[in-house]
Design an enzyme around this catalytic site. Structure first.
Site, PDB file in Angstrom:
ATOM      1  N   ALA A  80       0.873  -1.170   0.000  1.00  0.00           N
ATOM      2  CA  ALA A  80       0.000   0.000   0.000  1.00  0.00           C
ATOM      3  C   ALA A  80       0.908   1.218   0.000  1.00  0.00           C
ATOM      4  O   ALA A  80       1.046   1.918   0.996  1.00  0.00           O
ATOM      5  CB  ALA A  80      -0.928  -0.001   1.216  1.00  0.00           C
ATOM      6  N   ILE A  81       1.572   1.421  -1.144  1.00  0.00           N
ATOM      7  CA  ILE A  81       2.495   2.553  -1.270  1.00  0.00           C
ATOM      8  C   ILE A  81       1.685   3.848  -1.305  1.00  0.00           C
ATOM      9  O   ILE A  81       2.084   4.857  -0.706  1.00  0.00           O
ATOM     10  CB  ILE A  81       3.352   2.426  -2.560  1.00  0.00           C
ATOM     11  CG1 ILE A  81       4.067   1.058  -2.624  1.00  0.00           C
ATOM     12  CG2 ILE A  81       4.328   3.586  -2.684  1.00  0.00           C
ATOM     13  CD1 ILE A  81       5.054   0.783  -1.536  1.00  0.00           C
ATOM     14  N   GLY A  82       0.527   3.805  -1.975  1.00  0.00           N
ATOM     15  CA  GLY A  82      -0.318   4.995  -2.040  1.00  0.00           C
ATOM     16  C   GLY A  82       0.156   5.980  -3.103  1.00  0.00           C
ATOM     17  O   GLY A  82       0.032   7.192  -2.935  1.00  0.00           O
ATOM     18  N   ASN A 110      -3.703   3.814 -15.335  1.00  0.00           N
ATOM     19  CA  ASN A 110      -3.881   3.035 -14.115  1.00  0.00           C
ATOM     20  C   ASN A 110      -5.209   3.382 -13.465  1.00  0.00           C
ATOM     21  O   ASN A 110      -5.294   4.293 -12.652  1.00  0.00           O
ATOM     22  CB  ASN A 110      -2.702   3.328 -13.174  1.00  0.00           C
ATOM     23  CG  ASN A 110      -2.813   2.614 -11.843  1.00  0.00           C
ATOM     24  OD1 ASN A 110      -3.717   1.806 -11.631  1.00  0.00           O
ATOM     25  ND2 ASN A 110      -1.907   2.916 -10.937  1.00  0.00           N
ATOM     26  N   CYS A 151      -5.545   1.243  -9.098  1.00  0.00           N
ATOM     27  CA  CYS A 151      -4.737   1.220  -7.879  1.00  0.00           C
ATOM     28  C   CYS A 151      -5.648   1.072  -6.672  1.00  0.00           C
ATOM     29  O   CYS A 151      -6.533   1.892  -6.448  1.00  0.00           O
ATOM     30  CB  CYS A 151      -3.908   2.485  -7.725  1.00  0.00           C
ATOM     31  SG  CYS A 151      -2.898   2.394  -6.231  1.00  0.00           S
ATOM     32  N   LYS A 168      -4.988  -0.211 -17.696  1.00  0.00           N
ATOM     33  CA  LYS A 168      -4.605  -1.248 -16.738  1.00  0.00           C
ATOM     34  C   LYS A 168      -5.802  -1.648 -15.893  1.00  0.00           C
ATOM     35  O   LYS A 168      -6.329  -0.853 -15.113  1.00  0.00           O
ATOM     36  CB  LYS A 168      -3.477  -0.749 -15.840  1.00  0.00           C
ATOM     37  CG  LYS A 168      -2.946  -1.837 -14.918  1.00  0.00           C
ATOM     38  CD  LYS A 168      -1.557  -1.514 -14.463  1.00  0.00           C
ATOM     39  CE  LYS A 168      -0.982  -2.598 -13.582  1.00  0.00           C
ATOM     40  NZ  LYS A 168       0.397  -2.282 -13.194  1.00  0.00           N
ATOM     41  N   GLY A 213       2.679 -10.945  -6.916  1.00  0.00           N
ATOM     42  CA  GLY A 213       3.599 -12.076  -6.834  1.00  0.00           C
ATOM     43  C   GLY A 213       2.950 -13.368  -7.304  1.00  0.00           C
ATOM     44  O   GLY A 213       1.785 -13.391  -7.726  1.00  0.00           O
ATOM     45  N   GLY A 271       2.676 -12.115 -11.075  1.00  0.00           N
ATOM     46  CA  GLY A 271       3.397 -13.262 -10.540  1.00  0.00           C
ATOM     47  C   GLY A 271       4.442 -13.885 -11.435  1.00  0.00           C
ATOM     48  O   GLY A 271       4.938 -14.977 -11.145  1.00  0.00           O
TER      49      GLY A 271
END
Ligand SMILES: Cc1cc2nc3c(=O)[nH]c(=O)nc-3n(C[C@H](O)[C@H](O)[C@H](O)COP(=O)(O)OP(=O)(O)OC[C@H]3O[C@@H](n4cnc5c(N)ncnc54)[C@H](O)[C@@H]3O)c2cc1C
Ligand SMILES: Cc1cc2nc3c(=O)[nH]c(=O)nc-3n(C[C@H](O)[C@H](O)[C@H](O)COP(=O)(O)O)c2cc1C
Ligand code: FES
Lengths: 304, 253
Positions: free
Chosen positions: A69-71, A126, A129, A164, A216, A243
């Site tokens: 959760a970089i934000g 994007n 997110c 995306k 991942g 992943g």
């Protein structure tokens, strides 16, 4: 072997590129290897103004994956154009800018501002997110909003637009059709799945934002399934991700219908993930009977 | 130059309760600076584990790390043996900039797993002819390590939380009683300790080393940030701009 792929606005010498948010703006990994080896580079999200992002901890490890959760921390689109993107100019590798925002106006502003950059070849829009309070994922889970933002960004931008998609929806094909209907040049899928992890000792979520996006190997089967479904329904260029850690994974994405692929979380585990995958790809393709990348695209589809 | 290497473990010892000292061979050893860390792949895990450089032997081309079992990753690292190889990214992050500092007397303040990087720092300071005083905090007697090694660098004081060794209490309780002048302090340990130390030593010049959960460990993912004191709307990356910061530069907690 011919690894080249031609997509709207993108002439790729091979189909492998680092995913947005997992490669910064290229500087750090350029210390590990020559960025010319990459098919393309998708850089970190750009928003209208600089964003601080979320409080820490921003990441947590999970079984076969991680939460983040970089934000959307980034220095803002203007600074990205003047301070970050020129570094990538000398490389013979197309750059894809990742466009984010909280409102349709912000998305359009970012896309319009990026028109003046000489350093990019395409946009990744994007709309998915999961880590920002307003906007973000709502655009990616509501077909009407997704349509509106895609249409307006297409109208504003001089570059091809890859939308995306968010996997946090019950019907991915509906979302894909919605954005392709209004002119998306391609799709990029998938972004992260919303998840949570609770610390037993502290009796609280590990991530300060509580929820984070799961990425991942844990999400690979979901990405494969979603790309497969969209490929059944639409003839549109797809950049597949979720992943990928090996050349075998890349071939699996190609079989599902991806035209090119992005590698995200694997860069953290192995900074050489992308060049190693690219090096092994010809051998793995021929091992499974393919004579080029193009030869493998969509070949995993079983027709009844 | 940052790189990724497979490095052979040449020594693996338990030195205190749940605490291990691991030495690996590396041609890069001489380039490692005090305060920097390495990022270790634990087989079967997605994210690497950041561990500080606790000592370097330039002649033997080895470096040493000291870690405590915290969760699954450090548990697996504790089960490695001499002769095993570790996949390591190195060197990572900033260092204590002692080459730029005018100093005669340094105070080292370490807590728990924050003690290891101070040992390498103390050795380099001593080599430069700097007087070193160390104040080290541990949970209890069975957790204490490297006391004699720090004593060889200079006066060393130990505090334990439970009072089973040294002074009962916190490192700050000892610092309050020290009346020696110092030019700089260097501190590493849990955030509450760093808060207490930087508050107590607010009028002194110092450097601190921070911890945060990391994604990439090389500066690309923005996982590991810390807000700046003079402008908390901005932050720096602990893995790249840090882990060592000027004490007044960052906002703790
Ligand atoms: C720059 C730096 C230097 C460090 N130096 C040392 C050292 O010299 N000796 C030592 O014993 N420990 C050190 N640590 C802390 C060490 O990284 C953690 O104890 C370790 O990552 C825990 O992993 P685990 O798998 O045992 O725990 P788990 O809880 O299973 O780990 C889960 C995830 O959380 C992360 N994590 C958990 N605690 C921490 C933490 N405190 N800091 C960063 N990430 C964490 C892990 O890396 C992993 O990704 C340092 C941390 C940093 C940031
Ligand atoms: C730390 C981190 C940051 C990310 N930041 C962004 C971002 O800024 N914009 C974006 O579109 N996707 C972002 N993503 C999503 C990735 O680009 C990718 O879609 C996703 O992680 C799945 O791929 P992977 O499993 O290979 O990581 C981020 C992912 C991670 C792990
Ligand atoms: S851990 Fe990725 S920027 Fe620090």
């Amino acid at each position: 072997m011919n690894l080249a792929v031609q997509l709207p606005g993108l002439t790729l010498k091979n189909p492998v590129m680092p995913a947005s948010g997992c490669f910064g703006f290229g500087k750090e990994y350029s210390e590990f290897y020559d960025l010319n080896t990459l098919g393309a580079i998708i850089v970190k999200a750009a928003t209208g103004e600089a964003r601080y992002g979320n409080p820490t901890p921003r990441v947590a490890e999970t079984s076969s994956g991680m939460l983040n959760a970089i934000g959307l921390q980034n220095p803002g689109v203007e600074k990205i154009i003047t301070d970050e993107l020129p570094f990538l100019r000398p490389f013979d590798t197309p750059v894809i800018a990742n466009v984010a925002g909280s409102t349709v106006e912000e998305y359009v502003h970012v896309a319009t501002t990026l028109n003046k950059s000489q350093d990019i070849a395409a946009l990744e829009l994007n709309i998915s997110c999961p880590n920002v309070k307003e906007g973000g994922v709502q655009f990616g889970t509501n077909p009407e909003l997704a349509k509106e933002v895609t249409y307006k960004v297409k109208e504003a931008s001089n570059f091809p637009v890859y939308v995306k998609l968010s996997p946090n929806v019950s019907n991915i094909t509906t979302m894909a059709k919605a954005v392709v209907d209004v002119g998306a040049d391609g799709l990029s899928m998938i972004n992260t799945l919303t998840g949570m992890q609770i610390n037993l000792k502290k009796r609280a979520p590990i991530i300060a934002n509580k929820t984070g996006g799961l990425s991942g190997p844990a999400i690979k089967p979901i990405a494969i399934r979603m790309i497969y479904e969209v490929r059944q329904a639409l003839d549109v260029p797809i950049i597949g991700m979720g992943g990928i850690t090996t050349a075998e994974d890349v071939v699996e994405f190609l079989l599902a219908g991806a035209n090119a692929v992005a590698v995200g979380t694997a860069n953290f585990q192995n900074p050489y993930a992308c060049p190693e995958i690219i090096e092994q790809l010809p051998q793995v393709l021929s091992e499974y009977g393919f004579s080029s990348v193009a030869d493998a695209i969509g070949k995993g589809h079983v027709h009844e | 130059m940052i790189t990724k290497k497979r490095l052979e473990i040449i020594s693996h010892l338990q030195i205190a309760e749940a605490t291990f000292e691991v030495t690996v061979k590396s041609d890069f050893a001489a380039e490692l600076k005090p305060g920097q860390f390495v990022h270790i792949l634990v087989p079967g895990h997605m994210l690497r584990r950041p561990i500080s450089i606790a000592n370097v032997d330039r002649e033997q081309k080895t470096f040493t790390m000291i870690f405590k079992i915290f969760g699954e990753g450090t548990k697996k690292l504790s089960e490695c043996r001499s002769g095993d190889y570790l996949d390591i990214i190195l060197p990572c992050g900033s260092h204590y900039p002692i080459e730029e500092l005018e100093l005669e007397h340094a105070l080292l303040v370490g807590g728990g797993i924050g003690v290891p990087p101070l040992y390498y720092l103390g050795q380099q300071l001593k080599e430069k002819g700097v007087k070193v005083t160390s104040v080290l905090g541990f949970q209890g007697k069975s957790h204490v390590f490297y006391e004699e090694k720090f004593q060889q660098l200079g006066d060393t004081y130990i505090a334990t939380n439970d009072g089973t060794y040294g002074k009962k209490g916190f490192v700050t309780d000892i610092i309050k009683e020290l009346d020696q002048p110092m030019d700089y302090y260097f501190s590493c340990g849990p955030t509450p300790m760093l808060q207490a130390v930087t508050t107590l030593l607010a009028n002194e010049k110092g450097y601190i080393s921070l911890e945060e959960r990391m994604g990439c460990g090389v500066g690309t993912c923005y996982a590991c940030v810390v807000p700046l004191k003079n402008d908390p709307t901005k932050n720096k990356k602990i893995c790249k701009d840090g882990p060592v910061f000027y004490a007044n530069e960052v906002l703790l907690g």
